[in-house]
Design a protein around this motif. Structure first.
Motif, PDB file in Angstrom:
ATOM      1  N   LYS A   1       3.427  -5.453  -9.019  1.00 65.03           N
ATOM      2  CA  LYS A   1       4.094  -5.796 -10.823  1.00 65.03           C
ATOM      3  C   LYS A   1       3.128  -4.437 -10.564  1.00 65.03           C
ATOM      4  O   LYS A   1       4.053  -3.752 -12.195  1.00 65.03           O
ATOM      5  N   LEU A   2       1.838  -4.703 -10.543  1.00 65.00           N
ATOM      6  CA  LEU A   2       1.000  -3.287 -10.704  1.00 65.00           C
ATOM      7  C   LEU A   2       1.214  -1.950 -10.112  1.00 65.00           C
ATOM      8  O   LEU A   2       0.813  -0.777 -11.604  1.00 65.00           O
ATOM      9  N   LYS A   3       3.116  -1.689  -9.796  1.00 67.18           N
ATOM     10  CA  LYS A   3       2.853  -0.695  -8.906  1.00 67.18           C
ATOM     11  C   LYS A   3       4.912  -0.428 -10.367  1.00 67.18           C
ATOM     12  O   LYS A   3       5.173   0.468  -9.507  1.00 67.18           O
ATOM     13  N   GLY A   4       5.095  -1.077 -10.626  1.00 69.72           N
ATOM     14  CA  GLY A   4       6.054  -0.856 -11.843  1.00 69.72           C
ATOM     15  C   GLY A   4       7.266  -1.948 -11.205  1.00 69.72           C
ATOM     16  O   GLY A   4       8.301  -1.426 -11.627  1.00 69.72           O
TER      17      GLY A   4
ATOM     18  N   ASP B   1       9.523 -11.689 -13.777  1.00 76.34           N
ATOM     19  CA  ASP B   1      10.513 -11.172 -14.939  1.00 76.34           C
ATOM     20  C   ASP B   1      11.731 -12.459 -14.578  1.00 76.34           C
ATOM     21  O   ASP B   1      12.421 -12.272 -15.996  1.00 76.34           O
TER      22      ASP B   1
ATOM     23  N   ARG C   1       1.157  -0.869   0.196  1.00 81.45           N
ATOM     24  CA  ARG C   1       0.116   0.178  -0.335  1.00 81.45           C
ATOM     25  C   ARG C   1       1.113   1.671  -0.049  1.00 81.45           C
ATOM     26  O   ARG C   1       1.977   1.385  -0.314  1.00 81.45           O
ATOM     27  N   GLU C   2       0.651   2.852   0.885  1.00 84.25           N
ATOM     28  CA  GLU C   2       1.127   3.295   0.843  1.00 84.25           C
ATOM     29  C   GLU C   2       2.679   3.684   1.295  1.00 84.25           C
ATOM     30  O   GLU C   2       3.566   4.260   0.777  1.00 84.25           O
TER      31      GLU C   2
ATOM     32  N   LEU D   1       9.229   2.633  -3.378  1.00 84.45           N
ATOM     33  CA  LEU D   1       9.402   2.681  -4.588  1.00 84.45           C
ATOM     34  C   LEU D   1       9.858   4.600  -5.334  1.00 84.45           C
ATOM     35  O   LEU D   1      10.166   4.573  -6.390  1.00 84.45           O
TER      36      LEU D   1
ATOM     37  N   ILE E   1      13.145   2.744  -7.389  1.00 81.37           N
ATOM     38  CA  ILE E   1      13.766   0.646  -7.285  1.00 81.37           C
ATOM     39  C   ILE E   1      12.795   0.444  -7.923  1.00 81.37           C
ATOM     40  O   ILE E   1      11.794   0.130  -8.250  1.00 81.37           O
TER      41      ILE E   1
ATOM     42  N   GLU F   1       0.526  -6.855  -6.403  1.00 83.04           N
ATOM     43  CA  GLU F   1       0.665  -5.520  -6.157  1.00 83.04           C
ATOM     44  C   GLU F   1       1.847  -4.815  -6.797  1.00 83.04           C
ATOM     45  O   GLU F   1       1.848  -3.643  -7.528  1.00 83.04           O
TER      46      GLU F   1
ATOM     47  N   TYR G   1      18.430  -7.071 -20.195  1.00 84.92           N
ATOM     48  CA  TYR G   1      17.678  -5.816 -20.751  1.00 84.92           C
ATOM     49  C   TYR G   1      17.497  -5.326 -19.635  1.00 84.92           C
ATOM     50  O   TYR G   1      18.386  -3.937 -19.804  1.00 84.92           O
TER      51      TYR G   1
ATOM     52  N   LYS H   1      10.004  -5.560 -11.167  1.00 89.45           N
ATOM     53  CA  LYS H   1       9.740  -6.044 -11.869  1.00 89.45           C
ATOM     54  C   LYS H   1      10.653  -7.853 -10.783  1.00 89.45           C
ATOM     55  O   LYS H   1      11.001  -7.696  -9.751  1.00 89.45           O
TER      56      LYS H   1
ATOM     57  N   ASP I   1       4.550   2.185  -1.821  1.00 84.78           N
ATOM     58  CA  ASP I   1       4.367   3.800  -2.881  1.00 84.78           C
ATOM     59  C   ASP I   1       5.392   4.879  -2.616  1.00 84.78           C
ATOM     60  O   ASP I   1       6.568   5.056  -3.171  1.00 84.78           O
TER      61      ASP I   1
END
Lengths: 572, 572
Positions: free
Chosen positions: B214-217, B268, B187-188, B194, B198, B212, B312, B219, B191
């Motif tokens: 993954k959805l926030k970016g 990933d 959650r927060e 990240l 990171i 959660e 990559y 890998k 956030d």
């Protein structure tokens, strides 16, 4: 320049992540992973994936122009096609190919053309044009041409036909790949076929065939089109296993595929080859991906087969959301449902979820039907006696193959009659390139109780083909096609209906929905006359495709596809 | 320059085909598809695939030097590792990191180092070094450093610790990615964690957590190592589903993963994090790939996770057999069995199927154990009375977490005694950086009936940790470690045995087989003394890892991991 954030499907690293996307002059300038938090989200509602690329299709089979094709394809998330304008080339030669390219250029869609390699398909028919090696070279020089189209003349390749090999060498000279077409060609014949550098095949119908070709270096196109659906035979794996004589000779991939069902690496592309208008309005590669997933193929593998793989093979600057590539992408609701929300080409929205945002310019239709009106006696087969035995083409619903049959038919006033009891009807091919000849024979399996159906779509030379009960009805149907500058038509005492295809006798300037609706009407009428074939006009169109066994008809006569020579209609 | 033909696994287009490969100066100069025929075949017997890359590992956990690690890794098809020299940094600081880099450079293997971000791990322990932001900058400037290593101090990130954020900013300055480590952060808090950029996480133990992140970016690194095996929890999907409070908030990936089990795009990398010597000799990523396939992951997806994906992400010029990349590859018998036949790095054979073709230069061992010999009374806990109640660390086999327990213990001559009935033993951490302090407490779950085990591997500060029945035995075991310049040791009246780890008290110059054999002997001896833990020395090593709840011990005392403060051993 535009910049936004979205969840993207990265087909290079096979993953999804949120990213900042910047597009400038139609090219991805920036693709950077970002983080997203609880309160904010990305700009794009949905998942951004690369647009789909069909790496082998004949647009003419959809009976619409390239521009109209583009208008329907973008609705399904397709942003590019590698297309072989083989049909129009048989009718109009280079002029036809250039007309296709010209029309294609006027819409925002990626048409990658290939140079037709086999026009005409055989010497046993009259086509509208011949493309010799010089013509092929003229096309290969063009930037719009990305490959030499499917080399269907595998006997010519195998037996060292000089003109065929000149064409193959030219592809190397111009650095363009060569597409293959070699159904069931195997062992030493396959070796000889591949030797000139033919690198793809879309004719595999079972996994063993695919396996042998794969081991020999061919990239495998899995076909999921209107005429042929090979996905089940390939992805289901079940068949073919027991056919292997010397499994150890098949090498290392054999074990992976057959012992452990690790078959992912076996397949390279999903293609449609032919997509009839009624199928095309329902979907394209979007449906094929879902079908593949249903067969157990990983969703990312399936998507790769219609994005990065074609781009990589044909050297196209698209197929992945990466910096430097053309910004061709699709917004889908989710990978599960794969509903197309929006389609973008070169960064521009071309389909907004409801409307296609570009128009299809018309192709100027020049009459290519050079045939005089027909009279009933053109379709009479004469026999001096009460009854005779004849060779009959027996069609199989949904198959390009035919069987050889015979029938005893009665005559009336010296003319051999069709026979409803035996379901033997009359079939004819009317030469439409000025020769005005008509070849007549008999056919079994169409089921018409009365009337006639005619079409100027008749692979590969596209003379006018007609099936009917009486000579009178056949003449009526054919004349309707001639009046329409080509197309398909049905005639009976109950109704007359036709779909004009004035562009080369193959395509309409109308949109796919209109064409599909008219085709559906014509199908309903054929059914009302007793025809139980799923797609009577398609089935009829393949009755003239001489290269597929066993018995076919060209404008020059009844043809024995096994012996590869003409045969008599009347046996005794 | 060398040139040959082989079947290759192309991880860009996810397919296998025969190709001509030309390698010049260690780089693929040519990778061209070819055709193969019935009579001839390719030069290479087997399938050529990219070498595997472990994108997160601490080499020190294998108790061998980087060079020795390379010698064993190439046997398993590994050609590169992204490694965090966090353990040696805690002992020796920058000097230790540079010694690792120096040793690594002397063997033909791709070591990509990361700059340790959290040395020391906490202020509640004595470490051998501190890496402040200037030190981190010094490391980030080096070409050998490809990223800022796992930011374990998530409270520091979340609460805006200045020094922590300086380190994070420096990674951006030097254009290097930042690895994450945020178990169950959500959650927060996630956030905030990240926000500084990171970009990876290897701590997900259930699919909801991965989803959660993954959805926030983030890998997602799926861990399959010796200390933690998260693959089952992630690839099996079963759990976590019912924990979702507001599924619609999870967005579009939610539906794909939970409703249709399309989970491919979620993951990933596959990483090992820690690989103990006894595990390492059996296999590395080669086994992880097979394990993933066993869980239903597509073989190509699994291979991508240890080849092209790490390359990559970390910007490495390897991970795929494509022109311009470094020629790091492996010959396997088949994808099914994935037996490593040969391994090549930069085009040179480093493992021929039997022998590793390079030597491991030794690292000069400087004694880092700055501790005086111990006497039994160093391990006595005094209490003035017959019996007292104490706080006890309760270990859980195979888990880094511990539970808080209590026990009533008897005293003898004013010294609190261990209790075999309750399985409460004595545990101590001996400061080994010159301070000479000893912290004593009690532990439950080791099962030793006599004797003591000691180790200078004790995360993260690597003081000497010891568990034993009597103070006398503990002193003997610890002194053995001190005599050996570090390592692990067992002492009882029946046997004395030890594995010297003279490099930072963490690593041996010996090879992995020797080290693994000695570890096995030590395990057998511990079992003979009654210890039923699978890996007693590892479990003991994590008793000092303060950042994992609930109760641990440092050289400064018993530590409450929930309150994040010291606690008393004796309760009343």
């Amino acid at each position: 320049m535009m910049s936004f954030t979205a969840y993207i499907l990265d087909v290079v690293s096979d993953t999804v992540y949120p990213a900042r996307i910047t597009i400038e002059n139609g090219i991805y300038k920036e693709v950077s992973p970002i983080t997203v938090n609880e309160r904010t989200t990305v700009d794009v509602d949905g998942l951004m994936i690369p647009g789909f690329i069909d790496s082998h299709i004949h647009i003419e089979s959809s009976m619409i122009t390239p521009a109209q094709f583009a208008r329907i394809a973008v609705r399904h998330g397709t942003t590019g096609v590698v297309c072989d304008p083989h049909e129009i080339a048989n009718v109009m030669g280079i002029y036809g190919v250039e007309a296709m390219i010209e029309n294609a250029k006027q819409v925002p869609f990626n048409f990658y053309f290939t140079a037709p390699s086999c026009v005409p398909a055989t010497v046993f028919e009259t086509s509208g044009a011949t493309l010799n090696a010089d013509d092929v070279e003229y096309l290969l020089k063009k930037d719009e041409i990305v490959a030499l189209a499917e080399m269907m003349n595998f006997p010519g390749v195998i037996n060292g036909d000089e003109e065929v090999h000149r064409k193959l060498k030219l592809a190397h000279v111009y650095g363009k790949p060569i597409d293959g077409h070699a159904p069931l060609v195997s062992r030493e014949d396959l070796d000889k076929y591949l030797e000139p550098g033919i690198s793809t095949d879309h004719e595999c119908s079972n996994v063993l065939e695919a396996l042998e070709k794969k081991l020999k270096g061919v990239k495998i196109m899995v076909r999921d089109g209107s005429s042929a659906m090979d996905m089940e035979g390939l992805f289901n794996m079940g068949e073919g296993k027991s056919n292997i004589e010397n499994p150890e000779q098949l090498g290392l991939i054999y074990r992976d595929v057959f012992e452990s069902k690790i078959y992912s690496p076996l397949f390279d592309f999903i293609v449609s080859d032919d997509k009839h208008p009624d199928d095309l309005i329902k979907g394209h590669l979007n449906l094929s991906i879902k079908k593949a997933v249903g067969f157990g193929i990983d969703i990312l593998k399936a998507i790769n087969m219609v994005t990065i793989n074609p781009a990589y093979h044909y050297n196209l600057n698209c197929g992945a959301i990466v910096e430097g590539a053309q910004a061709d992408y699709v917004i889908v609701d989710s990978l599960t449902d794969l509903n197309i929300q929006k389609t973008y080409i070169g960064g521009e929205c071309v389909f907004d979820g409801e409307n296609v945002l570009f128009d299809a310019p018309e192709v100027e239709a020049h009459n290519t039907i050079n045939a005089s009106k027909k009279t009933p006696d053109d379709f009479d087969i004469h026999y001096d006696g009460k009854e005779c035995e004849v060779n009959v083409i027996e069609c199989i619903d949904g198959d390009l193959l035919t069987k050889k049959a015979t029938a005893k038919l009665k005559t009336k006033n010296g003319v051999v009659q069709a026979d409803l009891i035996q379901d033997v009807l009359k079939i004819a091919v009317v030469e439409r390139y000025g020769g005005n000849t008509v070849a007549n024979a008999f056919v079994k399996g169409f089921g018409l109780k009365k009337g006639a159906i005619a079409s100027s779509v008749a692979h590969d030379s596209h003379n006018i083909i007609v099936v009917g009960y009486t000579s009178e009805e056949m003449a009526q149907a054919v004349n309707q096609v001639i009046d329409n500058m080509g197309g398909i038509a049905i005639y009976s005492e109950d109704f007359i209906e036709s779909l004009p295809l004035p562009i080369a006798g193959l395509m309409s300037n109308k949109d796919a929905f209109d064409v599909a609706e008219k085709v559906a009407t014509l199908h309903d009428m054929a059914a009302a006359l007793g025809c139980q074939l799923k797609s009577p006009f398609m089935t009829m169109a393949f009755m003239a495709l001489l290269v597929i066994p066993s018995i076919k008809i060209s404008d020059k006569g009844l043809f024995d596809g096994d012996a590869f020579e003409f045969m008599d209609v009347i046996i005794n």
